[in-house]
Design an enzyme around this catalytic site. Structure first.
Site, PDB file in Angstrom:
ATOM      1  N   LYS C  49       0.863  -1.180   0.000  1.00 41.45           N
ATOM      2  CA  LYS C  49       0.000   0.000   0.000  1.00 41.45           C
ATOM      3  C   LYS C  49       0.894   1.223   0.000  1.00 41.45           C
ATOM      4  O   LYS C  49       2.099   1.133   0.240  1.00 41.45           O
ATOM      5  CB  LYS C  49      -0.993  -0.014   1.146  1.00 41.45           C
ATOM      6  CG  LYS C  49      -0.426   0.092   2.530  1.00 41.45           C
ATOM      7  CD  LYS C  49      -1.590   0.171   3.539  1.00 41.45           C
ATOM      8  CE  LYS C  49      -1.417  -0.716   4.738  1.00 41.45           C
ATOM      9  NZ  LYS C  49      -0.081  -0.818   5.302  1.00 41.45           N
ATOM     10  N   ASN C  73     -14.473   4.212  -1.243  1.00 40.91           N
ATOM     11  CA  ASN C  73     -13.678   4.176  -0.021  1.00 40.91           C
ATOM     12  C   ASN C  73     -13.042   5.523   0.232  1.00 40.91           C
ATOM     13  O   ASN C  73     -12.714   6.266  -0.695  1.00 40.91           O
ATOM     14  CB  ASN C  73     -12.597   3.099  -0.111  1.00 40.91           C
ATOM     15  CG  ASN C  73     -11.356   3.597  -0.825  1.00 40.91           C
ATOM     16  OD1 ASN C  73     -10.476   4.229  -0.215  1.00 40.91           O
ATOM     17  ND2 ASN C  73     -11.273   3.356  -2.125  1.00 40.91           N
ATOM     18  N   CYS C 134      -2.041  12.808  -5.788  1.00 45.02           N
ATOM     19  CA  CYS C 134      -2.006  13.523  -4.513  1.00 45.02           C
ATOM     20  C   CYS C 134      -1.862  15.022  -4.775  1.00 45.02           C
ATOM     21  O   CYS C 134      -1.265  15.428  -5.762  1.00 45.02           O
ATOM     22  CB  CYS C 134      -0.801  13.067  -3.714  1.00 45.02           C
ATOM     23  SG  CYS C 134       0.734  13.282  -4.612  1.00 45.02           S
ATOM     24  N   ILE C 194      -6.346   2.205 -13.777  1.00 41.44           N
ATOM     25  CA  ILE C 194      -6.714   3.502 -13.210  1.00 41.44           C
ATOM     26  C   ILE C 194      -6.727   3.407 -11.684  1.00 41.44           C
ATOM     27  O   ILE C 194      -6.855   2.324 -11.122  1.00 41.44           O
ATOM     28  CB  ILE C 194      -8.096   3.986 -13.707  1.00 41.44           C
ATOM     29  CG1 ILE C 194      -9.217   3.054 -13.233  1.00 41.44           C
ATOM     30  CG2 ILE C 194      -8.105   4.141 -15.208  1.00 41.44           C
ATOM     31  CD1 ILE C 194     -10.633   3.578 -13.474  1.00 41.44           C
ATOM     32  N   GLY C 247     -11.732  -2.697 -11.875  1.00 42.67           N
ATOM     33  CA  GLY C 247     -12.906  -3.550 -11.982  1.00 42.67           C
ATOM     34  C   GLY C 247     -12.660  -4.939 -12.528  1.00 42.67           C
ATOM     35  O   GLY C 247     -13.609  -5.645 -12.874  1.00 42.67           O
TER      36      GLY C 247
HETATM   37  C1  LIG Z   1      -9.837   0.301  -0.271  1.00 44.71           C
HETATM   38  C2  LIG Z   1      -8.912   0.764  -1.350  1.00 44.71           C
HETATM   39  C3  LIG Z   1      -7.666   1.310  -1.024  1.00 44.71           C
HETATM   40  C4  LIG Z   1      -6.793   1.737  -2.021  1.00 44.71           C
HETATM   41  N1  LIG Z   1      -5.559   2.254  -1.670  1.00 44.71           N
HETATM   42  C5  LIG Z   1      -4.699   2.636  -2.661  1.00 44.71           C
HETATM   43  C6  LIG Z   1      -3.397   3.100  -2.346  1.00 44.71           C
HETATM   44  O1  LIG Z   1      -2.997   3.154  -1.173  1.00 44.71           O
HETATM   45  N2  LIG Z   1      -2.582   3.499  -3.361  1.00 44.71           N
HETATM   46  C7  LIG Z   1      -2.957   3.421  -4.688  1.00 44.71           C
HETATM   47  O2  LIG Z   1      -2.179   3.780  -5.584  1.00 44.71           O
HETATM   48  N3  LIG Z   1      -4.204   2.955  -5.028  1.00 44.71           N
HETATM   49  C8  LIG Z   1      -5.062   2.572  -4.050  1.00 44.71           C
HETATM   50  N4  LIG Z   1      -6.312   2.083  -4.393  1.00 44.71           N
HETATM   51  C9  LIG Z   1      -6.683   1.994  -5.828  1.00 44.71           C
HETATM   52  C10 LIG Z   1      -6.471   0.577  -6.357  1.00 44.71           C
HETATM   53  O3  LIG Z   1      -5.095   0.247  -6.316  1.00 44.71           O
HETATM   54  C11 LIG Z   1      -6.977   0.473  -7.803  1.00 44.71           C
HETATM   55  O4  LIG Z   1      -6.245   1.395  -8.580  1.00 44.71           O
HETATM   56  C12 LIG Z   1      -8.453   0.784  -7.919  1.00 44.71           C
HETATM   57  O5  LIG Z   1      -9.145   0.265  -6.810  1.00 44.71           O
HETATM   58  C13 LIG Z   1      -9.072   0.205  -9.204  1.00 44.71           C
HETATM   59  O6  LIG Z   1      -8.982  -1.187  -9.255  1.00 44.71           O
HETATM   60  P1  LIG Z   1     -10.177  -2.163  -8.749  1.00 44.71           P
HETATM   61  O7  LIG Z   1     -11.455  -1.676  -9.382  1.00 44.71           O
HETATM   62  O8  LIG Z   1      -9.790  -3.538  -9.202  1.00 44.71           O
HETATM   63  O9  LIG Z   1     -10.239  -2.043  -7.247  1.00 44.71           O
HETATM   64  C14 LIG Z   1      -7.179   1.645  -3.391  1.00 44.71           C
HETATM   65  C15 LIG Z   1      -8.426   1.100  -3.713  1.00 44.71           C
HETATM   66  C16 LIG Z   1      -9.300   0.661  -2.727  1.00 44.71           C
HETATM   67  C17 LIG Z   1     -10.632   0.088  -3.132  1.00 44.71           C
END
Ligand SMILES: Cc1cc2nc3c(=O)[nH]c(=O)nc-3n(C[C@H](O)[C@H](O)[C@H](O)COP(=O)(O)O)c2cc1C
Ligand SMILES: Cc1cc2nc3c(=O)[nH]c(=O)nc-3n(C[C@H](O)[C@H](O)[C@H](O)COP(=O)(O)OP(=O)(O)OC[C@H]3O[C@@H](n4cnc5c(N)ncnc54)[C@H](O)[C@@H]3O)c2cc1C
Ligand SMILES: Cc1cc2nc3c(=O)[nH]c(=O)nc-3n(C[C@H](O)[C@H](O)[C@H](O)COP(=O)(O)OP(=O)(O)OC[C@H]3O[C@@H](n4cnc5c(N)ncnc54)[C@H](O)[C@@H]3O)c2cc1C
Ligand SMILES: Cc1cc2nc3c(=O)[nH]c(=O)nc-3n(C[C@H](O)[C@H](O)[C@H](O)COP(=O)(O)O)c2cc1C
Ligand code: FES
Ligand code: FES
Lengths: 301, 273, 301, 273
Positions: C49, C73, C134, C194, C247
């Site tokens: 993370k 989130n 950020c 993304i 997704g």
């Molecule tokens: C609960 C949660 C925490 C996340 N924390 C981070 C993070 O710390 N750093 C980051 O670059 N992306 C973070 N993301 C984004 C995910 O890495 C990813 O880019 C995004 O969720 C899209 O993919 P998904 O639809 O498969 O979840 C987070 C996503 C979720 C749902």
């Protein structure tokens, strides 16, 4: 149960539910449903699909692809063009039991001026919506993505009509609230958001983009959270009314948009699942509002 | 029975809930019978309905289905009393929507909108009707065959299927249709356009009504075009709404794109580009 | 069935499935599942993370809200801070059976330099991901929303480590492809996209934003169409590898991203529904690839 | 049965499919019994499972549910042969997820992950265990009561419910728990913390194990704090993953936020901020 009447930019509406531009064709629906459609018309204000100066065929099929909790479309603004819209469609739309808002899009400031000048002069038209946001048409995205360009466009159009001007924002702007503020500064009477999010799908059988136009716009419940955030951000920046839309499928959803700062709401994709969705949502919203009134009345005792 | 120039029975302007009466397996297909309490008793053959399970429409493969799905009605039996109708739909399970509908059992709610679109026009008096169906495309021909027979215009019926399992659908027809299968397991081996050509060469004074996969419809068009026989084709297209709202279901015609759901699904082959 | 090994920026991976940063805590998962987790580790490369220089508590709860086909989130990047991450977490992460990628975010160019310098010097770390979603405290804007700012940031960081630098883009850029091109020009070895879409939800009981932080990020199948479009747009503009995500819930979805131009894919939200999702998706993808090979072999005959 | 300092039985690292054996209506609640073929036979009281319907999880109200839902196991009966277990869950239908689970019938697939989290620690020898449950919060106390009785540590059991319909859950306990209802329809009228205070004032040499709504747990904390009685609280929080991946389920503690799913759900009241 019906919601209370509202006013949108001075135009009285019997309720707060509009249709999203391009998501309901009242003339085609009348062919399918007959006069029963007019007796129980699902919306409190009818927004036409976006009209351009020249006629457009729209994009090659396939134009639709289902997505999780939504769909992607690449319709491409097919329309008869300004002249034939005024001649053929307007007389029929004028017979609808609700006020009429005409959505227009131009590929240049001059085209926009022509459109707003023309529809702005028609008595049967209550409001004019300027689509600076259709993701399927290059320039739409560009104008609406930039506060400066949006402000310039609206300034040019503002003097051309007395009618309320609604600016339909594009969600692909990095800061939609800045674009909304620019539209307000230039004299827009309201803003409408969100339009569809730029999206794509792959056809598993070909591994190529599913849509004829390769990319399209995502709509439906999938985009609701994005829409609510943008409505709240815009509401924090402007004083003009907001037409909130994006994935509204229930009275609960509609009330969420009102809570986020919208003055009225529009229903798009949900109407595809049920042409009466607007009426159902209005009834559900009215029930929620009534329950809220009772609750606060109770609290007041 | 109204026979307006436009073969269209109007739909109530809202999605309503019908009750599933039975779901029968017919070879490779599902035959769903549902009671539509308030719908018009007289949809026109070739018209279609937008269907969705009344509950749990979604949560299937790929978090779909979301939109309703279009289905020609296969047969309609009006209820006594003039209002309401028992509708039959013949389904092929090809994805999350049709699979969910195939799961339904008697008593389940079925959300529907319709009848929609323009059906088959009655054939001109001087031409014999000939029905040509391919695969699941036989569905709209069932009620059309019934109606033509009732009107003493018994049509020729030529059907093509992939295999014996699919050909079971031919048993649903009143007469004894001419059946072809790709694998020759039932009827003649080969595609349905071969018997069609033979039939039309014997007597070209016919009007063809066809429904089936794109490739088959193209073949029907060229055979009919070649022999100067008018053809009415019931087309398919991906649909979101079914009543002209989304502009998604277009096909190219001689005067631009037409919407299959409101300008069709039945088109005169001559107007298609 | 396992997919073929791949290389990501020169780092050999046993397969093409990563986790999305912040969506899998291997240390916590080891507490819940024990060594069985390591015996069947779901990913082919583990992405930490996002780490910041100073420790962060993260946002006040509620931090989660379910959305149609997804979730919002507002976690807020809780982490131990650089020092304690290196001291306490890194030794454990180094024992994972797959290469390690550490995600970092700074609130200034100096902070980013500190982070990349520090993690870039650690032998057990294979790749470094820079999360540019950020706000830059100096300029106030989102670094990743602006090609110029992104290019400047990456130029400053490029000389600080030999390790491959992956730039994790933000979807709130009007033109993500331009930002990706800027990152490539500045020497990034790959881009990842993304990240979550800005979103909000309303708690019906209070009519206030549901999340403690008011707004959050939308993820899950709801965003897949948006992600695919951005991946395809970026692939058309850059030559460096793309880590595609957004997704992905099945091998079918993963293959869609590869077809759109991604070199490898990452699984985020789907892991919340099943910690073994990465492994299942890898197997489904391998089966799809095998079927494709057979098909083309058949066609070749 | 292992009694590590951390009362945690490890879960297999993947979601698996259990088979629903029965779904019983217990007053206002549903009691689901499911056969978990490969899960550990010995989850610890207070641990929970993430559940989802094996099919059609989604397509409910508001296009939900999407994420799995967390449920304490109420009882576990190991299968003969040392592997696999019949699990019982007590559910209150409050939204799309619990409503979908309440629809399940015998034979349906139930997707589950678990056991997860840290359960109740066995009480110190010098303190009598006292279990305090509110509403659906009685679920984890059922197996804990069974286990303490089996270990000859029969606990006091104080339960509070909204109404008689909810109080039916008290019948599931082995002994005869002390029941209060808000409306006085069953047992004493009033909140459960009243008998709790009386009981602890009589004999403070106890350790309280409580689960229930936030308001009740706050009241339990203050009563126990006031009387210097240690309390272990089983908390709830909105969860996405249940195994520490999302950092969504946090509660404030004396040393920052803790994740209810991996650091809890059972917390010593003293560590909560
Ligand atoms: C609960 C949660 C925490 C996340 N924390 C981070 C993070 O710390 N750093 C980051 O670059 N992306 C973070 N993301 C984004 C995910 O890495 C990813 O880019 C995004 O969720 C899209 O993919 P998904 O639809 O498969 O979840 C987070 C996503 C979720 C749902
Ligand atoms: C007027 C009309 C009448 C019809 N009558 C009948 C009938 O009587 N009986 C019958 O069985 N069928 C009929 N159909 C076809 C029927 O509507 C489709 O089979 C059905 O919509 C398939 O839905 P599905 O979810 O099962 O499959 P889908 O997954 O929707 O797949 C069906 C096709 O859609 C495409 N597809 C794949 N994924 C997607 C996606 N995500 N979004 C959009 N498209 C996708 C592919 O081309 C696939 O082959 C008719 C169609 C029309 C237009
Ligand atoms: C460790 C643990 C153990 C539990 N044990 C049990 C048990 O044994 N039995 C039991 O019945 N329950 C138990 N619960 C509670 C159970 O998980 C919830 O009742 C369940 O998740 C509700 O899901 P739902 O879809 O039915 O309701 P939801 O619609 O999710 O509503 C439940 C609450 O979530 C909030 N909410 C509303 N809409 C949303 C949204 N869109 N996204 C997120 N939140 C929303 C509201 O606060 C609402 O009151 C436990 C919870 C935890 C954390
Ligand atoms: C098929 C389709 C066509 C649309 N056409 C237009 C259009 O012509 N002009 C416009 O401003 N918006 C158009 N939109 C956007 C909608 O008006 C609306 O902004 C968007 O769909 C979000 O709302 P929804 O999720 O309720 O559909 C279209 C949307 C869809 C799905
Ligand atoms: S399906 Fe929407 S216009 Fe035909
Ligand atoms: S539920 Fe995801 S960390 Fe606890």
């Amino acid at each position: 149960m019906r919601p209370e009447p509202v006013e949108l930019c001075g135009v009285p509406l019997r309720g707060p539910i509009l249709n999203g531009s391009g998501t309901f064709d009242a003339i085609a629906a009348h062919r399918a449903f007959g006069d029963a459609l007019l007796e129980s018309f699902p919306f409190d204000c009818f927004v036409s699909k976006t009209i351009t100066v020249a006629p457009r065929d729209g994009n090659p099929p396939p134009r639709l692809w289902e997505a999780p909790a939504g769909m992607i479309n690449s319709i491409g603004l097919p329309n008869k063009g300004l002249e034939r819209f005024l001649e053929l469609d307007l007389p029929q739309l004028a017979t609808l039991p609700v006020p009429l808002c005409v959505s227009v899009m131009g590929f240049s400031h001059d085209e926009l001026a022509t459109l707003v000048g023309a529809v702005g002069a028609v008595e049967d038209i209550g409001l004019v919506e300027i689509n600076v946001s259709c993701p399927n048409v290059e320039t739409g995205t560009i104008v609406g993505a930039d506060p400066g360009e949006t402000e310039a466009a609206v300034r040019r159009l503002r003097p051309l009509t007395e009618k309320p001007l609604i600016v339909k924002l594009t969600p692909s702007a990095t800061d939609p609230a800045a674009v909304a503020a620019a539209a307000e500064a230039a004299g827009a009477d309201a803003v409408a958001l969100i339009n569809t999010l730029k999206g794509m799908a792959i056809d598993p059988r070909t591994r190529q983009p599913s849509l004829g136009n390769r990319t399209g716009g995502l709509s439906g419940p999938a985009v609701r959270a994005v829409a609510l955030e943008q409505v709240a951000a815009v509401a924090a920046r402007v004083d003009i009314p907001i037409v909130g839309m994006g994935g509204i499928a229930s009275g609960r959803d509609a009330d969420d948009f009102l809570a986020a700062g919208a003055s009225v709401v529009a229903v798009g994709t949900e109407s595809f699942r049920d042409p009466a969705a607007g009426r159902r949502i209005a009834a559900e919203l009215a029930a929620i509002r009534a329950a809220m009134r009772d609750a606060s009345a109770g609290a007041a005792l | 029975m109204t026979l307006t120039a436009e073969a269209r029975t109007l739909a109530p302007p809202e999605r309503r809930i019908a009750e599933v009466r039975s779901v029968e397996r017919i070879g490779a297909y599902d035959l769903i019978t549902a009671r539509d309490p308030i719908g018009p008793p007289d949809p026109r053959p070739g018209q279609f309905y937008m269907l969705a399970a009344g509950e749990r429409w979604g949560g299937g493969a790929g978090e779909r289905p979301y939109l309703p799905r279009a289905f020609s009605y296969a047969r309609a039996r009006p209820l006594a009393g003039g209002q309401g109708v028992d509708l039959q739909f013949l389904l092929e399970e090809v994805g999350p929507g049709t699979c969910r509908l195939g799961e339904l059992v008697a008593g389940d709610p079925l959300a529907l909108l319709g009848p929609l679109g323009i059906g088959f026009e009655s054939p001109p008096a001087d031409r014999r009707p000939l029905l040509v169906g391919g695969g699941i495309g036989v569905a709209p021909l069932l009620c059309w065959d019934d109606e033509l027979r009732a009107g003493a215009r018994e049509p020729g019926v030529l059907l093509g299927f992939r295999s014996a399992g699919h050909a079971r659908a031919a048993d649903l027809f009143a007469g004894s249709p001419d059946v072809s299968t790709d694998d020759g397991s039932v009827g003649r081996a080969g595609v349905v356009t071969e018997p069609l050509r033979a039939d039309l060469e014997r007597d070209p004074l016919a009007v063809v009504h066809a429904c089936g996969p794109e490739g088959m419809l193209d073949a029907v068009r060229s055979v009919c075009g070649e022999l100067g026989v008018p053809a009415r084709l019931a087309l398919e297209a991906g649909m979101a709404c079914g009543y002209g709202a989304c502009f998604g279901c277009v096909v190219p015609t001689v005067d631009g794109y037409a919407r299959v759901c409101v300008d069709g699904p039945v088109f005169d082959a001559a107007v298609l580009a």
